[in-house]
Scaffold this motif. Structure first.
Motif, PDB file in Angstrom:
ATOM      1  N   ARG A 128     -33.789  75.102  42.750  1.00 55.08           N
ATOM      2  CA  ARG A 128     -35.219  75.031  43.679  1.00 55.08           C
ATOM      3  C   ARG A 128     -35.278  76.503  44.453  1.00 55.08           C
ATOM      4  NH1 ARG A 128     -39.206  73.049  42.267  1.00 55.08           N
ATOM      5  NH2 ARG A 128     -37.967  71.108  41.290  1.00 55.08           N
ATOM      6  N   LYS A 129     -34.285  76.586  45.135  1.00 56.88           N
ATOM      7  CA  LYS A 129     -34.193  77.684  46.036  1.00 56.88           C
ATOM      8  C   LYS A 129     -34.716  79.082  45.307  1.00 56.88           C
ATOM      9  CE  LYS A 129     -31.456  79.753  49.620  1.00 56.88           C
ATOM     10  NZ  LYS A 129     -30.100  79.825  50.432  1.00 56.88           N
ATOM     11  N   ILE A 130     -34.034  79.260  44.550  1.00 63.75           N
ATOM     12  CA  ILE A 130     -34.202  80.645  43.727  1.00 63.75           C
ATOM     13  C   ILE A 130     -35.780  80.642  43.052  1.00 63.75           C
ATOM     14  CG2 ILE A 130     -33.000  80.145  41.611  1.00 63.75           C
ATOM     15  CD1 ILE A 130     -33.255  83.672  43.528  1.00 63.75           C
ATOM     16  N   TYR A 131     -36.137  79.481  42.468  1.00 64.15           N
ATOM     17  CA  TYR A 131     -37.103  79.456  41.817  1.00 64.15           C
ATOM     18  C   TYR A 131     -38.269  79.753  43.094  1.00 64.15           C
ATOM     19  CZ  TYR A 131     -41.780  77.347  40.413  1.00 64.15           C
ATOM     20  OH  TYR A 131     -42.919  76.927  40.330  1.00 64.15           O
ATOM     21  N   GLU A 132     -38.266  79.140  44.213  1.00 60.41           N
ATOM     22  CA  GLU A 132     -39.078  79.204  45.325  1.00 60.41           C
ATOM     23  C   GLU A 132     -39.326  80.487  45.666  1.00 60.41           C
ATOM     24  OE1 GLU A 132     -41.574  77.252  46.447  1.00 60.41           O
ATOM     25  OE2 GLU A 132     -40.873  75.490  45.258  1.00 60.41           O
ATOM     26  N   ARG A 133     -38.223  81.379  45.792  1.00 58.48           N
ATOM     27  CA  ARG A 133     -37.980  82.819  46.325  1.00 58.48           C
ATOM     28  C   ARG A 133     -38.643  83.419  45.149  1.00 58.48           C
ATOM     29  NH1 ARG A 133     -32.561  86.113  46.062  1.00 58.48           N
ATOM     30  NH2 ARG A 133     -33.421  88.332  46.594  1.00 58.48           N
ATOM     31  N   VAL A 134     -38.583  83.302  44.036  1.00 58.57           N
ATOM     32  CA  VAL A 134     -39.195  84.115  42.764  1.00 58.57           C
ATOM     33  C   VAL A 134     -40.664  83.938  42.985  1.00 58.57           C
ATOM     34  CG1 VAL A 134     -39.664  84.313  40.406  1.00 58.57           C
ATOM     35  CG2 VAL A 134     -37.062  84.312  41.434  1.00 58.57           C
TER      36      VAL A 134
ATOM     37  N   GLU B 160     -42.497  82.876  45.627  1.00 57.97           N
ATOM     38  CA  GLU B 160     -43.276  83.214  46.779  1.00 57.97           C
ATOM     39  C   GLU B 160     -43.248  84.558  46.970  1.00 57.97           C
ATOM     40  OE1 GLU B 160     -41.102  81.161  50.084  1.00 57.97           O
ATOM     41  OE2 GLU B 160     -41.706  79.163  49.289  1.00 57.97           O
ATOM     42  N   ASN B 161     -42.251  85.353  46.374  1.00 56.51           N
ATOM     43  CA  ASN B 161     -42.245  86.743  46.725  1.00 56.51           C
ATOM     44  C   ASN B 161     -42.986  87.758  45.482  1.00 56.51           C
ATOM     45  OD1 ASN B 161     -40.921  87.337  49.069  1.00 56.51           O
ATOM     46  ND2 ASN B 161     -39.271  86.067  48.064  1.00 56.51           N
ATOM     47  N   LYS B 162     -43.509  86.797  44.616  1.00 58.60           N
ATOM     48  CA  LYS B 162     -44.113  87.310  43.404  1.00 58.60           C
ATOM     49  C   LYS B 162     -43.313  88.058  42.753  1.00 58.60           C
ATOM     50  CE  LYS B 162     -48.846  86.349  44.967  1.00 58.60           C
ATOM     51  NZ  LYS B 162     -48.705  85.662  46.114  1.00 58.60           N
ATOM     52  N   LEU B 163     -42.059  87.972  42.421  1.00 59.00           N
ATOM     53  CA  LEU B 163     -41.108  89.022  41.876  1.00 59.00           C
ATOM     54  C   LEU B 163     -41.280  89.030  40.436  1.00 59.00           C
ATOM     55  CD1 LEU B 163     -37.783  87.829  43.725  1.00 59.00           C
ATOM     56  CD2 LEU B 163     -39.522  89.734  44.090  1.00 59.00           C
ATOM     57  N   ILE B 164     -42.063  87.986  39.772  1.00 54.75           N
ATOM     58  CA  ILE B 164     -42.390  87.999  38.481  1.00 54.75           C
ATOM     59  C   ILE B 164     -43.824  88.087  38.345  1.00 54.75           C
ATOM     60  CG2 ILE B 164     -42.581  86.947  36.231  1.00 54.75           C
ATOM     61  CD1 ILE B 164     -39.675  85.830  36.772  1.00 54.75           C
TER      62      ILE B 164
ATOM     63  N   VAL C  40     -35.586  89.477  25.175  1.00 54.40           N
ATOM     64  CA  VAL C  40     -34.550  90.422  25.978  1.00 54.40           C
ATOM     65  C   VAL C  40     -34.702  91.407  27.074  1.00 54.40           C
ATOM     66  CG1 VAL C  40     -33.003  92.304  25.157  1.00 54.40           C
ATOM     67  CG2 VAL C  40     -33.175  90.241  23.462  1.00 54.40           C
ATOM     68  N   PRO C  41     -36.206  91.856  26.814  1.00 56.70           N
ATOM     69  CA  PRO C  41     -36.588  92.363  28.083  1.00 56.70           C
ATOM     70  C   PRO C  41     -36.590  92.013  29.453  1.00 56.70           C
ATOM     71  CG  PRO C  41     -38.033  92.972  26.246  1.00 56.70           C
ATOM     72  CD  PRO C  41     -37.124  92.007  25.876  1.00 56.70           C
ATOM     73  N   LEU C  42     -36.790  90.679  29.233  1.00 60.45           N
ATOM     74  CA  LEU C  42     -36.544  89.865  30.666  1.00 60.45           C
ATOM     75  C   LEU C  42     -35.342  89.851  31.229  1.00 60.45           C
ATOM     76  CD1 LEU C  42     -38.821  86.579  29.631  1.00 60.45           C
ATOM     77  CD2 LEU C  42     -39.577  88.701  30.838  1.00 60.45           C
ATOM     78  N   LEU C  43     -34.364  90.060  30.599  1.00 62.45           N
ATOM     79  CA  LEU C  43     -32.986  90.114  30.780  1.00 62.45           C
ATOM     80  C   LEU C  43     -32.590  91.216  31.985  1.00 62.45           C
ATOM     81  CD1 LEU C  43     -31.134  89.163  27.661  1.00 62.45           C
ATOM     82  CD2 LEU C  43     -31.616  87.650  29.459  1.00 62.45           C
ATOM     83  N   SER C  44     -33.534  92.345  32.063  1.00 63.86           N
ATOM     84  CA  SER C  44     -33.218  93.380  32.808  1.00 63.86           C
ATOM     85  C   SER C  44     -33.924  93.185  34.080  1.00 63.86           C
ATOM     86  CB  SER C  44     -33.762  94.602  32.239  1.00 63.86           C
ATOM     87  OG  SER C  44     -35.210  94.749  32.175  1.00 63.86           O
ATOM     88  N   ILE C  45     -34.498  92.032  34.490  1.00 65.60           N
ATOM     89  CA  ILE C  45     -35.017  91.668  35.927  1.00 65.60           C
ATOM     90  C   ILE C  45     -33.981  91.395  36.848  1.00 65.60           C
ATOM     91  CG2 ILE C  45     -36.445  90.093  36.853  1.00 65.60           C
ATOM     92  CD1 ILE C  45     -37.963  89.392  34.368  1.00 65.60           C
ATOM     93  N   GLU C  46     -34.015  92.063  37.951  1.00 65.24           N
ATOM     94  CA  GLU C  46     -33.198  91.795  39.078  1.00 65.24           C
ATOM     95  C   GLU C  46     -33.823  91.071  40.077  1.00 65.24           C
ATOM     96  OE1 GLU C  46     -31.159  95.364  40.247  1.00 65.24           O
ATOM     97  OE2 GLU C  46     -29.969  95.342  38.275  1.00 65.24           O
ATOM     98  N   ILE C  47     -33.222  90.088  40.734  1.00 62.74           N
ATOM     99  CA  ILE C  47     -33.735  89.044  41.661  1.00 62.74           C
ATOM    100  C   ILE C  47     -32.993  89.470  43.027  1.00 62.74           C
ATOM    101  CG2 ILE C  47     -33.875  86.692  42.357  1.00 62.74           C
ATOM    102  CD1 ILE C  47     -35.433  87.388  39.769  1.00 62.74           C
TER     103      ILE C  47
END
Length: 103
Positions: free
Chosen positions: A31-37, A39-43, A96-103
């Motif tokens: 949940r912690k990483i989900y919330e971070r992504v 809240e910060n609109k990383l995706i 596959v392109p999603l695998l290049s996302i960095e968090i």
């Protein structure tokens, strides 16, 4: 520099959402990483547009689904499923392109 999304996600997949759309699911391990992504609109549409080489208006939706710690992204297929030249009828190889996302 962040870490690859694969370190934080249990599932990254793609599939058909009908003959004219593809959908992508990213299900996070905790949940912690989900919330971070979230809240910060990383995706976001800018990221997906860049990763897939599409215009933002070709992104139907980006939905965060709290109970599953997941984000679902739906885009317009470049070619409809089964059309001449279309190479992945089931849409199962488009994540596959999603695998290049960095968090």
């Amino acid at each position: 520099m962040g870490k690859p999304i694969i370190e934080y996600a249990e599932v990254i997949r793609s599939k058909n959402a009908g003959p004219y759309e593809l959908t992508f699911d990213i299900i996070f391990k905790d949940r912690k990483i989900y919330e971070r992504v979230k809240e910060n609109k990383l995706i976001n549409k800018n990221l997906i547009s860049r990763l897939y080489g599409i215009e933002k208006d070709q992104i139907s939706s980006i939905i965060f689904f709290e109970p599953a710690r997941a984000v679902k992204i739906t885009i317009v297929r470049p070619l409809s499923a089964g059309a001449p030249g279309e190479r992945d009828v089931y849409g199962a190889q488009q994540h596959v392109p999603l695998l290049s996302i960095e968090i």
